[in-house]
Motif scaffolding. Sequence first.
Motif, short mmCIF file in Angstrom:
data_model
loop_
_atom_site.label_atom_id
_atom_site.label_comp_id
_atom_site.label_asym_id
_atom_site.label_seq_id
_atom_site.Cartn_x
_atom_site.Cartn_y
_atom_site.Cartn_z
N TRP A 43 6.76 0.55 -2.66
CA TRP A 43 5.98 1.07 -3.35
C TRP A 43 6.45 2.41 -3.50
O TRP A 43 6.59 3.48 -1.99
CB TRP A 43 4.92 1.36 -2.93
CG TRP A 43 3.38 2.09 -3.42
CD1 TRP A 43 2.77 3.28 -2.92
CD2 TRP A 43 2.73 1.92 -4.70
NE1 TRP A 43 1.57 3.58 -4.15
CE2 TRP A 43 2.08 3.13 -4.72
CE3 TRP A 43 3.47 0.98 -5.86
CZ2 TRP A 43 1.18 2.85 -6.66
CZ3 TRP A 43 2.64 0.87 -6.92
CH2 TRP A 43 1.88 1.93 -6.95
N GLU A 68 0.13 6.29 0.72
CA GLU A 68 1.52 5.30 0.82
C GLU A 68 2.47 5.16 0.16
O GLU A 68 3.01 4.62 0.46
CB GLU A 68 -0.09 4.48 -0.21
CG GLU A 68 -1.44 4.60 0.03
CD GLU A 68 -1.92 5.55 -0.19
OE1 GLU A 68 -1.52 6.09 -1.33
OE2 GLU A 68 -2.98 5.46 0.02
N LYS A 112 4.06 0.77 1.59
CA LYS A 112 4.04 -0.32 -0.11
C LYS A 112 2.24 0.03 -0.05
O LYS A 112 1.81 1.31 0.97
CB LYS A 112 3.89 -1.32 0.87
CG LYS A 112 5.35 -2.05 1.21
CD LYS A 112 5.10 -3.74 2.47
CE LYS A 112 6.20 -4.53 2.65
NZ LYS A 112 6.19 -5.13 2.80
N CYS A 113 1.38 -0.42 -1.08
CA CYS A 113 1.11 0.22 -2.09
C CYS A 113 -0.43 -0.29 -0.82
O CYS A 113 -1.47 -0.20 -0.89
CB CYS A 113 0.22 -0.77 -2.92
SG CYS A 113 -0.63 -0.35 -3.92
N VAL A 114 -0.02 -1.92 -0.52
CA VAL A 114 -0.97 -2.50 0.59
C VAL A 114 -0.24 -2.87 2.29
O VAL A 114 1.03 -3.25 2.45
CB VAL A 114 -2.11 -3.44 0.02
CG1 VAL A 114 -2.50 -3.29 -1.15
CG2 VAL A 114 -1.42 -4.99 -0.71
N ARG A 121 -4.14 -7.29 -8.06
CA ARG A 121 -5.34 -6.71 -8.58
C ARG A 121 -5.69 -7.46 -10.07
O ARG A 121 -4.31 -6.12 -10.02
CB ARG A 121 -6.21 -6.01 -7.48
CG ARG A 121 -5.89 -5.93 -6.39
CD ARG A 121 -5.99 -4.93 -5.64
NE ARG A 121 -6.03 -4.54 -3.96
CZ ARG A 121 -5.92 -3.63 -3.66
NH1 ARG A 121 -5.90 -2.58 -3.72
NH2 ARG A 121 -6.02 -4.03 -1.76
N GLU A 174 -4.34 -3.85 -11.83
CA GLU A 174 -3.12 -2.60 -10.78
C GLU A 174 -1.85 -3.42 -11.07
O GLU A 174 -1.53 -4.40 -11.53
CB GLU A 174 -3.89 -2.41 -9.32
CG GLU A 174 -5.23 -2.26 -9.61
CD GLU A 174 -5.64 -1.88 -8.14
OE1 GLU A 174 -4.83 -1.91 -6.99
OE2 GLU A 174 -6.73 -1.72 -7.94
N CYS A 179 1.87 -4.07 -7.38
CA CYS A 179 2.79 -4.38 -5.72
C CYS A 179 1.13 -4.11 -5.27
O CYS A 179 1.22 -3.67 -4.10
CB CYS A 179 3.18 -3.09 -5.82
SG CYS A 179 5.23 -3.43 -6.18
N CYS A 180 0.24 -4.28 -5.84
CA CYS A 180 -1.00 -3.70 -5.86
C CYS A 180 -1.85 -5.34 -5.54
O CYS A 180 -2.03 -5.40 -6.51
CB CYS A 180 -1.78 -2.94 -6.29
SG CYS A 180 -1.13 -0.77 -6.49
N TYR A 181 -1.98 -6.01 -4.14
CA TYR A 181 -2.45 -6.77 -4.29
C TYR A 181 -3.53 -7.54 -3.11
O TYR A 181 -3.43 -6.97 -2.25
CB TYR A 181 -1.77 -7.95 -4.35
CG TYR A 181 -0.55 -7.76 -3.41
CD1 TYR A 181 -0.86 -8.06 -2.01
CD2 TYR A 181 0.75 -7.19 -3.27
CE1 TYR A 181 0.32 -8.08 -1.20
CE2 TYR A 181 1.50 -6.67 -2.97
CZ TYR A 181 1.86 -6.84 -1.58
OH TYR A 181 2.16 -6.79 -0.27
#
Length: 875
Positions: A227, A284, A536-538, A550, A553, A556-558
């Motif tokens: 990210w 982030e 990272k996004c998450v 997700r 989105e 990388c966002c999961y």
Amino acid sequence: MPASLGADVPEALHICSPEIDSAPPPPPVFPSVDIDHIDVNSKCTITDNHLYRPGDSTIGGIFSLTHPHYKEHSFKKTPYKRYYSYFDLEQKNYQHVLAFIFAIHEINKNPGILSNITLGIHIHDNVFDSGCTSKAALDLLFTKQVNVLQFDRNKDVLSVIEGLTVKNSIQMATILNIYKISQFSYGSHKPTFSDKAHHPSLYWMAPSKTAMHKGIFQLLLYFRWTWIGLIASDDDDGEDFTQILSFLLEQNNICVAFVHRVTEMSLTDHKILTELNSALLSPEVNVIAVSGNSQSLFALEYLLDVYEFRMRHHIGKVWITTAQWDFTNTMREDSFCTATFQGALSFAGHKNVMKGFQDFLQTLELDEALLYFICIFWREAFQCCFPPENINKCKMCKGNEKLDSLSKFMFEMEMNTQSYNIYNAIYAIAHALDAVYMSRPKTMADKGQFKYMNVQPWQLHFFLKNINFNNSAMEEVSFVNGELSAAYDITNWVTFPNKSFLRVQVGSMSAAQEFTINQDAIVWNSKFNQTLPCSKCVEACPLGHSRIVRQGEPHCCYDCYPCPEDTISNQLDAVHCIKCPEDQYANKNKDWCIPKVITFLSYQEPLGIVLVSLAISLAIVTVLVIQIFLKNWNTPIVKANNHNLTCILLISIVLCYLSSLLFIGKPDKMTCLLRQMAFGVLFSVAITCMLAKTITVFLAFMAIQPGNKMRKWLGTKMAYSIVLSFSFIQLGICITWLSTSPPFPDVDMNSQAGLIIMECNEGSITMFYCVVGYVAFLAIISFTLAFSARNLPDAFNETKFITFSMLVFCSVWISFLAAYLSTKGKNTVAVEVFAILASNTGILACIFLPKCYIILLKPDLNSKHLVIDKRNYSI
């Protein structure tokens, strides 16, 4: 921030006037001068600023040194010339000029190359302006203007070294290609302009940007940064950087959180500054890749300066920068962002240490021409004045000031990447020129006539395309089809509280695009406490989980979900769960595959021991019953209902008990072939024996009726025929089964978690059901006939006992079906063995237990007299 000169420069001075002068200034003479008496009133300017030193062959240079800021026109009158109010100095770029002079100085002193030939120089400052770049190129090529369309070309210029930007390189190539003059661009490389068909005279001294893009991608991949942000200059270079890198990252599951394009004018654009500000503060995004130069990224440097020095806010990021951006170039030593740039990673063209360069700088002697060319830098660097400036306000410049006394923010003594490229470019030209001379007749060399040879610029290209030599640092410099084989160094910026810094090489990206990195050598930003930064996004999915993107989105966002049954993920942030091999199963945490345990109903385990003991014990009991019957062979109770059939029945019961042992132990080919066959045939024999007994009772009762002809059917032949015929039918089914699709040893890896069940595959399930169905068919017929004949008069009528035995037999096997379908593994085999033993025991107990009771405990009832009386009474 940027070093600017305002009050010291007259406002009337201008640069790059659109009016063409009648002739360029004559080359200056270079006598030894007294620096204290140089009149620089009309020389220390940036108008037509150039440095010339004559030689037998001249190498031109166009550098970007000063950056003027122009006054805006009012548009109320026609502007005559472009005026500037102040300008910035790219102080470190003056090293490029000195590296140029150093290389020429070395070659002219070296008798091993270009002997008796002197190289001259002609350097211009293009003041970061495309118009001035074209003008400087024309000044290099032409000595005077006859009319607008007719020029006399300066034939001494064989090659030109230029450029920090691709735009300037391409602009000059359109001019130099006409005269086939070799052009060396040392600052940047654009792969799309490497085509020799369109730019045959252009040579790139910087490594290919393709390798840099892949190097940045490899760096992100190595540290698992998924990210990231991109900041680039708003020009062609920035467009290429964002497009190519974004495509590479997208193909490898790395997401770009934001892309910002900045220009020199971004400081006046509130929207751009706001967006850039929010991007810098994003918690982030801890990794930002930046492409541009000190001028185009001035707005970014300004924001970073505001946060660290005015707001006292620490923006901790991992900066990944390209070779063009040296953020120390436009920052003052007293405002260097020590905390911000700590741990930054830079991609720069590979260079080696040139020890002779530092000695050259420390002993540098300024002549009039050189001092005239760099006087603005000299005045700013040493804070001194040249006459006739106001000497009351500053000390006088002597010309013998030492460059090594300057801070790294002003000037670095160690040769930087661009200077290293310039140095190698000049040596490439010298070696090519030397090769041209050596290719001429030897007689000319013997006579020392090299300097009178008419060498044309186009003659160098043949040798430049594949030239190979070692520079003074003993590093190989080679061209392949006009392309320099060069690598990128990955350097780590280490800053100190006293505003000083170090560049430490921590990795590389070779020309063959082999990526190496030494993670242990990297010093990270203090925000990360010297631990590997995460961008990272998450948060990463833990072991035993996989990613689910997700809705709506970036990928990388999961979210993280546990792995399904029999699958694992043994790494953080797994994209998919991995199915375990068939001979392994997932552990409880779903992060490791464990080898399955091979299992079967063994003779050594308690359940196997119990079943074996039962089978052998019951077989022994049956053998004892046979022995009892043999001892009482001629007694009425034994002879009743055909004692030969009784003996066959008992033998088949013994064999049925023993056949259950085939189901216990490790299955092999022989046991798999025999177990179901033996079970089917032996049970068929046992049941047909009881069926024959029942039919015999029916025939005997009907034969005593007057006039009935059934008597002829009585006898042992009838009974044996029934046993043999029905048994052979089952035997035929079994033979068909064996000849078509016989049972075979097999393993079941899926029925029970963690177990590999060794079993017998039935082969043809249809034939298996035929065997079992035929036994059930015989049992039902036997039960039906026995139930019908249970009340027929006979002293020892066995039909009642056969009825009960068949009732027990059917009940056991009906229960077995339910248990068989609900159990798995070796328990299924245990259920089948138990059903064999239970049904067999039911037949033994129901039929032979009453007889044994009479034979052993009530022998008075086992008499012929009682049999006759019983029959008479019944009649």
